[in-house]
Structure formats: C-alpha cells, structure tokens
Design a protein around this motif. Structure first.
Motif, PDB file in Angstrom:
ATOM      1  N   GLU A 121       0.827  -1.209   0.000  1.00 31.51           N
ATOM      2  CA  GLU A 121       0.000   0.000   0.000  1.00 31.51           C
ATOM      3  C   GLU A 121       0.862   1.260   0.000  1.00 31.51           C
ATOM      4  O   GLU A 121       0.534   2.259  -0.643  1.00 31.51           O
ATOM      5  CB  GLU A 121      -0.931  -0.030   1.222  1.00 31.51           C
ATOM      6  CG  GLU A 121      -1.886   1.137   1.353  1.00 31.51           C
ATOM      7  CD  GLU A 121      -1.393   2.248   2.263  1.00 31.51           C
ATOM      8  OE1 GLU A 121      -1.790   3.390   2.064  1.00 31.51           O
ATOM      9  OE2 GLU A 121      -0.575   1.969   3.172  1.00 31.51           O
ATOM     10  N   GLY A 123       3.782   1.539  -1.262  1.00 33.63           N
ATOM     11  CA  GLY A 123       4.488   1.688  -2.531  1.00 33.63           C
ATOM     12  C   GLY A 123       6.003   1.624  -2.463  1.00 33.63           C
ATOM     13  O   GLY A 123       6.698   2.248  -3.265  1.00 33.63           O
ATOM     14  N   ASP A 125       9.783   0.475  -3.055  1.00 31.87           N
ATOM     15  CA  ASP A 125      10.444  -0.140  -4.209  1.00 31.87           C
ATOM     16  C   ASP A 125      11.169  -1.410  -3.747  1.00 31.87           C
ATOM     17  O   ASP A 125      12.389  -1.426  -3.576  1.00 31.87           O
ATOM     18  CB  ASP A 125      11.421   0.861  -4.843  1.00 31.87           C
ATOM     19  CG  ASP A 125      11.964   0.345  -6.166  1.00 31.87           C
ATOM     20  OD1 ASP A 125      11.417  -0.646  -6.678  1.00 31.87           O
ATOM     21  OD2 ASP A 125      12.938   0.936  -6.684  1.00 31.87           O
ATOM     22  N   ILE A 181      -0.780  -2.633  -7.323  1.00 35.34           N
ATOM     23  CA  ILE A 181       0.651  -2.511  -7.638  1.00 35.34           C
ATOM     24  C   ILE A 181       0.877  -2.906  -9.090  1.00 35.34           C
ATOM     25  O   ILE A 181       0.040  -3.570  -9.701  1.00 35.34           O
ATOM     26  CB  ILE A 181       1.528  -3.366  -6.684  1.00 35.34           C
ATOM     27  CG1 ILE A 181       1.212  -4.860  -6.803  1.00 35.34           C
ATOM     28  CG2 ILE A 181       1.331  -2.891  -5.251  1.00 35.34           C
ATOM     29  CD1 ILE A 181       2.169  -5.745  -6.024  1.00 35.34           C
ATOM     30  N   GLY A 207       8.696   0.521  -7.703  1.00 41.01           N
ATOM     31  CA  GLY A 207       7.598   0.336  -6.746  1.00 41.01           C
ATOM     32  C   GLY A 207       7.537  -1.131  -6.359  1.00 41.01           C
ATOM     33  O   GLY A 207       8.394  -1.921  -6.757  1.00 41.01           O
TER      34      GLY A 207
END
Lengths: 310, 423
Positions: A121, A123, A125, A181, A207
C-alpha cells in the motif's frame, strides 16, 4: 528471455548450506539472485531458508542480508529502503540497491500478510518473493493458508473422518494485485527461464512487486528429492498452480498448457495426497478436480483467454 | 574486552542544590537557549527534529499521537529531511526501525501502552541486533479494561527487553533526555536502543515552560550517525542468523555486558549535556538525602510532587528526602545504594502492578540492590496511580508519614500498600 548460457556464473547464494537435498526453496533463491541486475540486499523471514543458510558462524549469503522475525519481513525491508534513501539524501551513501524481501508461504500468506499489505500500500520499491512449499515445513509440516485442499499435513492429517485439509489455497496473487501494484506474478522453479524473467521484471519495476513461486518440498510433500523439478512442472501442467502475470492489473497467462494433465499425475508422485487415490475418497478427489478446474478457468477468464481446459 | 568494569566513583548521582533545576557546572560554557512552552509530546517531537533523524517510523496511539502528528508537520512543511514511514501497526513500526537502523540511519519512533505491548518481540530484536533506535514511550495503562490514561505498566512489562530505559519528569526532561538518548544509543561503545519514558497526559499533554537549545548547538552536540556496522552492499554481512546452543549464550552474555557498561556512557553524555545547557543529567537525582531518615523514590512525573511535599516537610523540620530515578535500565545499583545507604526507611513508588510478584518491579530492584549489603533499611512498597488515578500531595504526605514511622519504629506494617484504591 533468460537462456541458460547467458546466466551469470557468480553464485551470490553459496553452496554448503544445510537445506535438504532436492529443496525447492533453495533452488528458487539461487535462481532469484542470478536474476539480480546490480547491488542487492535481502531481508528474509524466519523459515527453512533462513535457519539453514545462516547457522552461526556461517552464512550462505554473499549479499547483505537480514533476518528479523517471522511476520515482519516486509516492514523491515521498508525501513531498510527508507534508510538507503535518507542516507543518500544526506550524502552518506551512493547508488541504487535492489531490496528483496523473502518469505515462505507461512510467513507470507498467514502471519506476515499485514506487514506485506502495508508495504504494498505504501508503494516501497521492494520485490517481495514468496517461496511457497505449501505448509510450515520448518516446524514440521503444519498447514498454512497456502496448503492446497486435500493435502495431509501434521495439523490436517488424512484421518479416518477428515481426509486432509478441507480449505482451498488462498488467492495470494489476487490479494497482492488488489493493492493496485504494477507487477505480480506466479512462477514455478520447474520453468526457470520464465521464473527468472519474472524476477528481472519485478526488480525493474519502480515500486512494489510480488513473485509467488512454487517450490516443492521433498520432506513435507513426501516426494523423491530427484522429482522436485518434475513436480514443479506437473503442478503447472495439471492446472493446479497456474503461472501468470498481473501487469498493472491486467492478467496474462505465462503458459497455455493446452490439454491439462490429469491431477492424479501430480498426486501419485507425493505422499501428502496418496490417500486421495484410494477408491473410498473418489468423491473428494472429484471435488478437488472440480475446484482446481474452476480456479484455472477463473484465471483464464481474467487473462481474456478462451475458457477451456481441453 | 567485555570484562572491563566501570569503577564506581559516585558519579551520576546529582543532588538538588537549592530550589531550581539548574546545576551549575564549573567552567561550563552554557549555550544560548530559548524559553518556550511545550507539552511533553511537543518537546519530544521538537528534540527529534533538532536531532536530524534520518527515518521515523510510527503508528498513532493515545497519548503519544501528538509526537507523530507534530513530526508529520515538520516533514510536510519541509522543515526536516527525514523519511517518514507511517506504518500499519506498532509491530511494523519497530520492525521498520530495525531495518532502517541496520541500514545505518538515525532512527526514531514513539508509542504507548498496547503499542509497546504489540512491539514486544521486536524490542528484543532491536537490542539483540544492537540497533541504536531511540523511542519515546508515553506511559499508559494496559488493557483490560481499556484505559487511555497514564501509568507505567507498559514499560514495566518490557523492562527485560535489553533497552536503556530513561524516565522524564516533565517537558524539559523529555526534551533533554531525547537529545541525549541519540548520543548514548549511537556511541560505538553502546550501540543499543534507548527508550525515553514520559507519563501519559501528566507530562505528554501538560504545557510547561522550558528551554530549548539552538539547532546548531544540538547539531554540534550530536553529529550525524556513523554506524559501527551496516547492512550495505559495500559490506555484505549477514545479520540475524541462527545461533544454536554452542553460541547463543555468549551473544546474550555479551549483550548484558554491553547494557551494564552503557551506564558509563549515560553519565558521560549527561555531563556533556550539562556543560552545554547547564542541566546536568546522570542516573538519579537526590533531594535532602544528606540528613534524611526517610525518603521516597519514584520515576517520572510523580517525582515533582514527591519533592514538593518533601520540601514542605523539611521546612517543618522533618528529616525527609526524595529520589528521582532517571535511568531505570541498566539499574544503577551501586550509585543508588550509595545514595540511600544511610536512610532508615525508604518508600518505593510503583505505578504498575507486577502481577503475582512479591512486590512492584521497582521495589524488587531495590530489594535486590540491598541484598547481601547488610543494610537494614526498611522498605515500604507503594502501588499507586494506575489507569491515570491522580496522586495528590495529600497522598504523598501520607506516604512520608508512614515512612517516617517505619524509620522511627523499625517496623513495616504492610508488604504492599495500594494507595487511594477502593477495596
């Protein structure tokens, strides 16, 4: 596409660790690290891979590696990513590090899913790699949310009344994809080129990305260690473990197996399903066949493929 | 190297001289400070801001929330470079702190009560992996029944987790101890996590006047973190591997040695901070102990009340004193003993029940301090203030009366006194 001769000879995952002969998870880690594009760091949940590769004073990891706890791998990895960013911002370090968070199915589907959901959630990487051997093997083969219906484990034994696990495997890829995602994929170590291609894609995504890889376990599946790769293939070819990608929400089959193999071909190679091949359990076997087929068709439908198993 | 013991010199026991809180240190070049009014929570957030924290990872919980909110404002307004990680639970908050700390970052978080309880297993990880994380714990009662108000059950439940544990009396101390905590934690001779405890609402939400240092003085006092080791591709180490019976015990023994030795650094940093600000910190602060027969020892905000009542009683000629414990872990055994050894009676204030134990946690530690010393100090254990129950001066006055009686008669009536409770 990854081909054998292009693979790096560098072994970031060293031999000499204490995982079993024919261990599927171990193979999945070696392949994953061969797909690295540059500096890489790993955070590893408690589980077979962790306990068997870093028994002090030894380690099998030639990359920076952290084991924290069972359920917090995604959160630890999130913190590590932020540390690298913050240090880069204040000029204390330089260069991109690809972070992979590794967990087994218990540490991912069950106890670690909250931390994973948070990571997706927010995000980060990070590539989250779930090696799925379909039960808590490290503690002695207990059922998890990833254990398929019908499988006998030590907490879902094939008893006189209850023939193994009653519940279906969780739709893990679907749960991850529902976070919006950009990259989720299921894979199998039986198809190394496809798996490593997916690892590479996952690393390249800016991400979060999730790889769910099927990794047979000779101990827990009661299979011949020499059959690990074969099992990983047959699981896909029977439609029991479809391999596909979800790219920005769009499903794409990785393989159209044409005619599916009968699931008995998969079950007969493993002790955990042997009870289902007895005549008195043919109704249960039928139910599993139906469920597996429905799931396969569901994925085909999501991928926009003609919905047929013939 | 782990056998090197700090020689006890009586350092770290700071007596109150006069009425003010300022300790004059000879030769100290006290920095310019600004008078301001902050709540305990705001003081902590402001201190963390001045400490140039690299990563903050936190989750909201009453009465700690304002620390996180203030810090978020600093981030949103570009007043700090900190990467702020608003996670989905306290378990993940501490986990992300561990990851960030192992990556080499300066890390801060804060929590309270259930949040600290949810972090429990991660607290042990942070100390076992030698992560110099700083955490403000806004002490609050634990469920059930649910209660959002102040007591110290949360930290007392985690007292064996291997952290350095400091307790602040007011907003000023919350600010001062937060800045010192980073310097202590990150020292290469320590490399351990530190918690700064402040009482829920009493300290966290009360606005008090205090003094804050200039940013540049804090930066000079606390340069950016340089880690002894870090998880980085330049140094591909494995952290958190498995130690079987051949090695595990050695790890834990060395961790305990490190925590015990850390007290030398707590004192050193307290002295250095005193030189900068004029406010000298150490392990404990004493009031009136030079001639006292009876004294009361406590942690956190209650210390102010205790001192105030003691002052009134001393004005009436009663030989009483007060002790404030700043550092609860590692427990300053020798220093505390040197401070209390001439007392006839000591009341120990525990703001938590240690269920099923012979005494409250602090009282057990003090009993252990006196063990095998030949001391005949009468110890009275007072459990008080659970779930935010007020602790008025009249109650403290009763505590002193009981303690003076025990000092005079040599007799202690009750093993544990539950103050101001309906039974």
């Amino acid at each position: 596409m990854v081909v054998l001769k292009d693979l790096t000879k560098e072994e970031l995952y060293a031999p000499g660790h204490r995982l079993c002969a024919g261990c599927g998870p171990s193979i999945s880690i070696r392949m994953a690290l061969k797909a690295a594009r540059g500096p890489i760091a790993a955070v590893n949940a408690t589980g077979c891979v962790e306990v068997s590769t870093t028994i002090f004073p030894y380690t099998a990891w030639r990359i920076p590696w952290i084991h924290a706890l069972f359920e917090n791998t995604a959160a630890v990895a999130s913190g590590l990513e932020y540390a690298y960013d913050a240090l880069e911002k204040r000029g204390a370090r330089k260069g991109k590090v690809d972070i992979i968070a590794i967990g087994g199915d218990g540490g991912t589907f069950d106890i670690g899913i909250q931390a994973l959901s948070g990571m997706l959630e927010r995000g980060h990487d990070i590539v989250y790699l779930c090696y799925d051997n379909e039960a808590y093997m490290n503690t002695g083969i207990q059922r998890s949310g990833a254990t398929p219906r019908g499988a006998a484990t030590t907490t879902t034994p094939a008893g006189r009344v209850i023939p193994g696990k009653r519940e279906w495997k969780k739709d893990f890829a679907g749960i991850c994809a529902a976070h919006g995602i950009s990259y989720v994929a299921t894979a199998s170590i039986g198809f190394f080129s496809d798996y490593m291609d997916k690892m590479k894609k996952a690393i390249e995504v800016d991400g979060p990305a999730v790889i769910h890889v099927l990794t047979p376990c000779p101990l827990g599946w009661r299979s011949n260690p020499a059959d690990t790769i074969k099992l990983a293939k047959v699981a896909v070819q029977t439609g029991l473990f479809p391999i596909y990608e979800v790219i920005n929400g769009k499903y794409k089959m990785s393989m159209k197996p044409g005619t599916l193999l009968p699931i008995e071909e998969y079950f007969k190679l493993q002790g955990r399903f042997s009870h289902l091949l007895k005549p008195e359990l043919k109704d249960e076997l039928e139910a599993i066949k139906k469920g597996a087929e429905a799931n396969y068709k569901r994925i085909l439908g999501l991928a926009g493929e003609p919905v047929t198993t013939q | 190297m782990y056998r090197k013991k700090g020689k006890f010199t009586g350092e770290g026991v700071i007596p109150y001289s006069g009425e003010g809180s300022t300790v004059t240190i000879e030769g100290a070049a006290v920095c310019t400070q600004t008078g301001c009014a902050y709540t305990g929570n705001e003081a902590v957030a402001y201190a963390a801001k001045q400490c140039n924290v690299d990563v903050v990872s936190a989750y909201p919980i009453t009465p700690q929330t304002i620390i996180v909110e203030r810090f978020s404002e600093y981030v949103a307004n570009g007043e700090v470079d900190t990467k702020f990680l608003a996670v989905e639970s306290e378990h993940s908050a501490m986990s992300a702190c561990v990851g960030a700390s192992l990556g080499g970052a300066r890390v801060f978080t804060s929590t309270a009560s259930q949040g600290l309880a949810l972090m429990h297993e991660v607290l042990y990880l942070a100390s076992g992996l030698r992560c110099p994380i700083v955490m403000a714990v806004v002490n609050r009662a634990l469920s059930a029944p649910i209660n959002i108000h102040g007591d110290q059950s949360d930290m007392m439940g985690s007292r064996d987790c291997g952290w350095i544990q400091l307790f602040a009396e007011n907003a000023q101390e919350s600010y001062d101890l937060t800045i010192q905590a980073f310097k202590i934690a990150e020292d290469k001779g320590v490399h351990l996590p530190v918690s700064v405890n402040l009482d829920g609402f009493t300290v966290s939400h009360a606005t008090e006047s205090m003094k804050a240092c200039a940013d540049e003085d804090v930066h000079k006092f606390l340069p950016p973190r340089e880690s002894l080791f870090k998880v980085d591709p330049t140094t591909p180490i494995s952290v958190g591997g498995m130690a079987l019976p051949e090695y595990y015990y050695e790890f834990k023994r060395q961790q305990e040695e490190a925590l015990q030795l850390s007290k030398l650094f707590v004192n050193r940093v307290g002295k250095e901070y005193g030189k900068m600000t004029g406010r000298r910190y150490g392990y404990l602060r004493t009031y009136g102990l030079e001639d006292a027969d009876a004294a009361v020892i406590s942690l956190g905000s209650t210390c102010g009340n205790v001192r105030s009542v003691a002052r009134t009683l001393r004005a009436k000629g009663k030989k009483v004193g007060a002790i404030k414990l700043w550092m609860y872990r590692p427990f300053p055994r020798e220093e505390l003993f040197s401070a209390i050894k001439d007392l006839k009676a000591l009341a120990v204030m525990d703001r938590a029940i240690s269920f099923g134990a012979p005494q409250g946690a602090l009282c057990s530690d003090i009993a252990a301090t006196l063990l095998n010393t030949g001391s005949d100090i009468k110890i009275l254990n007072m459990i008080y203030g659970l779930g935010g129950r007020d602790i008025p001066p009249s109650t403290i006055n009763t505590v002193f009366t009981d303690t003076l009686r025990a000092a005079k008669t040599g007799k202690v009536k009750e093993r544990i006194n539950y103050l101001d409770v309906r039974e």
